[in-house]
Design an enzyme around this catalytic site. Structure first.
Site, short mmCIF file in Angstrom:
data_model
loop_
_atom_site.label_atom_id
_atom_site.label_comp_id
_atom_site.label_asym_id
_atom_site.label_seq_id
_atom_site.Cartn_x
_atom_site.Cartn_y
_atom_site.Cartn_z
N LYS A 1 0.83 -1.21 0.00
CA LYS A 1 0.00 0.00 0.00
C LYS A 1 0.86 1.26 0.00
O LYS A 1 0.50 2.27 -0.60
CB LYS A 1 -0.95 0.01 1.21
CG LYS A 1 -2.31 -0.55 0.89
CD LYS A 1 -2.41 -2.05 0.83
CE LYS A 1 -2.38 -2.71 -0.48
NZ LYS A 1 -2.44 -4.17 -0.42
N ALA B 1 -3.15 -12.93 -12.54
CA ALA B 1 -3.88 -11.66 -12.41
C ALA B 1 -4.80 -11.72 -11.20
O ALA B 1 -5.96 -11.34 -11.26
CB ALA B 1 -4.67 -11.37 -13.68
N GLY B 2 -4.27 -12.22 -10.08
CA GLY B 2 -5.02 -12.18 -8.82
C GLY B 2 -4.77 -10.82 -8.16
O GLY B 2 -4.21 -9.91 -8.78
N VAL C 1 1.24 -19.89 -18.30
CA VAL C 1 2.70 -19.88 -18.42
C VAL C 1 3.23 -21.31 -18.33
O VAL C 1 2.87 -22.06 -17.41
CB VAL C 1 3.32 -18.99 -17.32
CG1 VAL C 1 4.84 -19.11 -17.31
CG2 VAL C 1 2.91 -17.54 -17.54
N GLY D 1 -0.46 -17.25 -6.19
CA GLY D 1 -1.16 -17.64 -4.97
C GLY D 1 -0.19 -17.95 -3.85
O GLY D 1 1.04 -17.86 -4.01
N ASP E 1 -3.84 -17.29 7.88
CA ASP E 1 -3.59 -17.89 6.56
C ASP E 1 -3.30 -19.38 6.60
O ASP E 1 -3.37 -20.05 5.57
CB ASP E 1 -2.38 -17.20 5.89
CG ASP E 1 -2.74 -15.88 5.24
OD1 ASP E 1 -3.86 -15.39 5.46
OD2 ASP E 1 -1.89 -15.34 4.50
N ALA F 1 -5.64 -10.32 6.00
CA ALA F 1 -5.16 -9.96 7.33
C ALA F 1 -6.31 -9.81 8.32
O ALA F 1 -6.26 -10.30 9.45
CB ALA F 1 -4.36 -8.66 7.23
N HIS G 1 -23.27 15.43 2.05
CA HIS G 1 -23.12 15.91 0.66
C HIS G 1 -22.05 16.99 0.61
O HIS G 1 -22.05 17.87 1.47
CB HIS G 1 -24.43 16.47 0.16
CG HIS G 1 -24.30 17.07 -1.22
ND1 HIS G 1 -24.20 16.29 -2.36
CD2 HIS G 1 -24.19 18.37 -1.63
CE1 HIS G 1 -24.07 17.08 -3.41
NE2 HIS G 1 -24.05 18.34 -3.00
P1 FAD Z 1 1.57 -14.00 8.43
O1 FAD Z 1 1.35 -12.56 8.29
O2 FAD Z 1 2.17 -14.74 7.29
O3 FAD Z 1 2.47 -14.19 9.74
C1 FAD Z 1 2.93 -15.42 10.16
C2 FAD Z 1 4.16 -15.21 11.01
O4 FAD Z 1 4.48 -16.42 11.66
C3 FAD Z 1 5.40 -14.79 10.21
O5 FAD Z 1 6.04 -13.71 10.83
C4 FAD Z 1 6.28 -16.04 10.25
O6 FAD Z 1 7.66 -15.73 10.21
C5 FAD Z 1 5.89 -16.63 11.60
N1 FAD Z 1 6.13 -18.05 11.72
C6 FAD Z 1 5.66 -19.04 10.92
N2 FAD Z 1 6.03 -20.26 11.41
C7 FAD Z 1 6.74 -20.02 12.53
C8 FAD Z 1 7.37 -20.87 13.47
N3 FAD Z 1 7.31 -22.18 13.38
N4 FAD Z 1 8.02 -20.28 14.50
C9 FAD Z 1 8.07 -18.93 14.63
N5 FAD Z 1 7.47 -18.09 13.77
C10 FAD Z 1 6.81 -18.64 12.73
N6 FAD Z 1 -4.23 -8.97 3.13
C11 FAD Z 1 -5.14 -8.01 3.36
O7 FAD Z 1 -6.07 -8.23 4.14
N7 FAD Z 1 -5.05 -6.78 2.75
C12 FAD Z 1 -4.06 -6.49 1.88
O8 FAD Z 1 -4.00 -5.38 1.36
C13 FAD Z 1 -3.09 -7.47 1.60
N8 FAD Z 1 -2.07 -7.22 0.76
C14 FAD Z 1 -1.11 -8.18 0.55
C15 FAD Z 1 -0.08 -7.89 -0.33
C16 FAD Z 1 0.91 -8.83 -0.55
C17 FAD Z 1 2.05 -8.49 -1.50
C18 FAD Z 1 0.87 -10.08 0.14
C19 FAD Z 1 1.95 -11.09 -0.06
C20 FAD Z 1 -0.17 -10.37 1.01
C21 FAD Z 1 -1.18 -9.43 1.21
N9 FAD Z 1 -2.26 -9.68 2.06
C22 FAD Z 1 -3.21 -8.73 2.27
C23 FAD Z 1 -2.40 -10.97 2.77
C24 FAD Z 1 -1.94 -10.83 4.22
O9 FAD Z 1 -0.61 -10.42 4.23
C25 FAD Z 1 -2.11 -12.16 4.94
O10 FAD Z 1 -3.45 -12.59 4.82
C26 FAD Z 1 -1.78 -12.01 6.42
O11 FAD Z 1 -0.46 -11.56 6.59
C27 FAD Z 1 -1.98 -13.34 7.15
O12 FAD Z 1 -1.69 -13.17 8.49
P2 FAD Z 1 -1.16 -14.35 9.40
O13 FAD Z 1 -0.93 -13.76 10.75
O14 FAD Z 1 -2.04 -15.51 9.27
O15 FAD Z 1 0.23 -14.79 8.77
P1 AMP Z 2 -4.44 -15.42 -6.37
O1 AMP Z 2 -4.63 -16.85 -5.93
O2 AMP Z 2 -5.63 -14.53 -6.18
O3 AMP Z 2 -3.17 -14.81 -5.85
O4 AMP Z 2 -4.26 -15.49 -7.96
C1 AMP Z 2 -3.28 -16.25 -8.61
C2 AMP Z 2 -3.64 -16.34 -10.09
O5 AMP Z 2 -2.57 -16.97 -10.78
C3 AMP Z 2 -4.90 -17.17 -10.35
O6 AMP Z 2 -5.84 -16.36 -11.02
C4 AMP Z 2 -4.40 -18.32 -11.24
O7 AMP Z 2 -5.32 -18.66 -12.26
C5 AMP Z 2 -3.13 -17.73 -11.86
N1 AMP Z 2 -2.15 -18.75 -12.30
C6 AMP Z 2 -1.74 -19.85 -11.64
N2 AMP Z 2 -0.81 -20.57 -12.37
C7 AMP Z 2 -0.63 -19.88 -13.54
C8 AMP Z 2 0.18 -20.06 -14.72
N3 AMP Z 2 1.03 -21.10 -14.86
N4 AMP Z 2 0.10 -19.14 -15.72
C9 AMP Z 2 -0.72 -18.07 -15.62
N5 AMP Z 2 -1.52 -17.84 -14.54
C10 AMP Z 2 -1.48 -18.71 -13.50
#
Ligand code: FAD
Ligand code: AMP
Length: 476
Positions: free
Chosen positions: A58, A189-190, A245, A278, A319, A327, A451
């Site tokens: 962001k 394109a996710g 791909v 993904g 996650d 998040a 408004h």
């Molecule tokens: P995580 O944030 O992955 O945290 C898990 C933590 O556990 C990590 O610090 C890891 O190091 C630690 N860990 C794992 N295993 C162990 C272990 N055995 N011992 C010690 N530590 C450990 N979500 C949104 O809602 N809005 C957004 O705008 C958004 N933008 C995103 C953009 C990007 C580029 C990406 C990659 C993700 C985005 N997400 C967004 C998704 C979001 O980041 C995740 O859904 C969220 O971080 C999940 O939270 P979590 O606490 O489950 O896991």
């Molecule tokens: P998301 O799960 O929302 O992050 O989106 C990932 C996207 O990647 C999905 O829309 C999938 O269809 C796409 N995807 C996965 N594998 C491939 C591939 N080999 N080539 C092109 N797109 C892909």
């Protein structure tokens, strides 16, 4: 003698650290273990979200959008700037500084709540014991009254385009480029692929997004996806659908990418390739063989609606369990579990989780798409209002998109709200609240909206559901 805590949380992302704080608010003794290490070698709390996901993406989306608007929009407002230049080093410093401030803030919050923040690896053993290996390598077994697994997710790596941390990168790598690639390829394109593609396209890269599916944004409402596809095309994002791909080979200066589409095998050459196909649950070395926790066939920790695993007193959130990888979903699960541990009644309403894509225009929705409602056989009505008819949107020079509301024909319950347009991610909060309170469309119709505001588009869309819109012609 081993240490003991009422609650031990493994993972300090938005699911884990929030669970830890709520458990401490209930008066529990809490330890929160996290091993996250940033690219500068420093450990930090906050997980993917703060270090490599929501927050840094962001920050760059905001900076790149301002750059884009300064170059292409200021003139319309009557603002002369001369040449607008990019200082990517400063932009990346700002991103890193925001991340540092916020992750430092989590460390402060843990301390303020008297939570023991433990830096290192956690592993669940049998009998609710947790093995903690510190970054210094010392190993300790901790007794836990309850354990919350919040180990998050990691990017999916595909063998045909393996990461090399230089030319073929994951989303984290793409957030930390130190130069704008001339040609950028994005696989997928996710949400993540589109956000990252937008950042680098606005900063000057020629971006090609390759998506295997034929439908653009298959999870979004079709009306919203149509507007978004048109807008992204106009912005110069080249999104190729039905393009799977099949290989990516990094050479000295570029990456050769092959993909299959309806016309056969195609190829493009790019300077950098982001693989955003993904994320997978991250449970590496998290569970001892005899810990008793089950994973499903995709590697998610199996839990019930209240995030209980099959071992009493062991929960999993965020996650690493089923449901959208968001998040705020993980945080709410963290709160629920901590409340349950404290003996309170708690639940997460999985039907009302907002989704936001922070492109320009933003895309946000909650509830069911029109296709999903149709499939459910429930009689329904819809109403839309375009931002082109909103005074505030015109003043902001951001008139693309609309608000669409889907409601049930019989009792007027709001079933889904879909927005593409300015500040969609903020506007959706009203819809989430309305749906959480089981509001009817009429409730929104009778709510006074300021408004001129973008929120008026929500009001007008609710009126349009019953052909009562005031500032746009109703359906004939
Ligand atoms: P995580 O944030 O992955 O945290 C898990 C933590 O556990 C990590 O610090 C890891 O190091 C630690 N860990 C794992 N295993 C162990 C272990 N055995 N011992 C010690 N530590 C450990 N979500 C949104 O809602 N809005 C957004 O705008 C958004 N933008 C995103 C953009 C990007 C580029 C990406 C990659 C993700 C985005 N997400 C967004 C998704 C979001 O980041 C995740 O859904 C969220 O971080 C999940 O939270 P979590 O606490 O489950 O896991
Ligand atoms: P998301 O799960 O929302 O992050 O989106 C990932 C996207 O990647 C999905 O829309 C999938 O269809 C796409 N995807 C996965 N594998 C491939 C591939 N080999 N080539 C092109 N797109 C892909």
């Amino acid at each position: 003698m081993s240490r003991g805590f009422d609650v031990v949380v493994i993972g300090a992302g938005p699911a884990g650290y929030v669970a830890a704080i709520r458990a401490a608010q209930h008066g529990k003794s809490v330890a929160c273990i996290d091993e996250w290490k940033n690219k500068d070698g420093n450990n930090a709390f906050g997980g993917t979200c703060l270090n490599a996901g929501c927050i840094p993406s962001k920050a760059l989306l905001e900076s790149s959008e301002l750059f884009h608007r300064a170059r292409h929009e200021f003139k319309k407002h009557g603002i002369k700037t001369g040449d607008v230049e990019l200082d990517l080093v400063a932009m990346q410093k700002r991103r890193a500084s925001i991340v540092r401030q916020l992750t430092g803030g989590i460390a402060g919050l843990l301390k303020a709540n008297k939570i023991e923040g433990l830096v290192g690896h956690g592993k669940l053993l049998a009998g609710k014991q947790v093995e903690f290996t510190s970054v210094a390598g010392t190993v300790e077994v901790i007794d836990a009254g309850n354990v919350i697994l919040a180990s998050g997710s990691a990017p999916i790596e595909i063998g045909i385009a393996a990461f090399d941390d230089d030319k073929i990168v994951d989303s984290w790598g793409a957030l930390e480029f130190d130069a704008v690639p001339k040609r950028l390829g994005v696989v997928g394109a996710g949400v993540i692929g589109l956000e990252l593609g937008s950042v680098w396209s606005r900063l000057g890269a020629e971006v090609t997004v390759l998506e295997a599916m034929d439908d653009f944004l298959f999870m979004a409402d079709r009306d919203v996806a149509k507007v978004a596809a048109k807008e992204f095309k106009q912005q110069g994002l080249d999104i190729k659908l039905g393009a799977k791909v099949s290989s990516a080979k990094a050479g000295k200066n570029s990456v050769a990418v092959s993909y299959d589409d309806k016309d056969g095998v195609q190829s493009i050459e790019v300077d950098k390739l982001v693989v955003a196909v993904g994320r997978r649950p991250h449970t590496d070395n998290l569970l001892a063989d005899d810990a008793g926790i089950q994973l499903d066939d995709r590697g998610f920790i199996i839990v019930d609606d209240e995030c209980r695993t099959r071992v009493k007193g062991v929960y999993a959130v965020g996650d690493c369990v089923r449901g959208p990888m968001l998040a705020h979903k993980g945080s709410e699960e963290g709160v629920m579990v901590a409340d349950l541990i404290a003996g309170e009644i708690a639940e997460v309403n999985y039907d009302v989780i907002p989704s936001v894509i922070y492109t320009a225009p933003e895309i946000a929705w909650v509830g069911k798409t029109e296709a999903e409602v149709k499939e459910s056989d429930r009689a329904y009505k819809t109403g839309s209002f375009p931002f082109a008819a909103s005074g505030r949107a015109k003043a902001m020079e951001q008139t693309s998109g609309m608000v669409k509301i889907i409601s049930s024909q019989d009792d007027d319950e709001i079933l889904g709200v879909h927005i593409v347009g300015p500040m969609a991610g903020e506007l959706i909060a009203e819809a989430v609240l309305a749906m959480e309170f089981s509001a009817s469309t009429e409730d929104i119709q009778r709510t006074i909206h300021a408004h001129p505001s973008l929120a008026e588009a929500m009001h007008e869309a609710s009126l349009a559901v019953d052909n009562k819109a005031l500032n746009f012609p109703n359906k004939p």
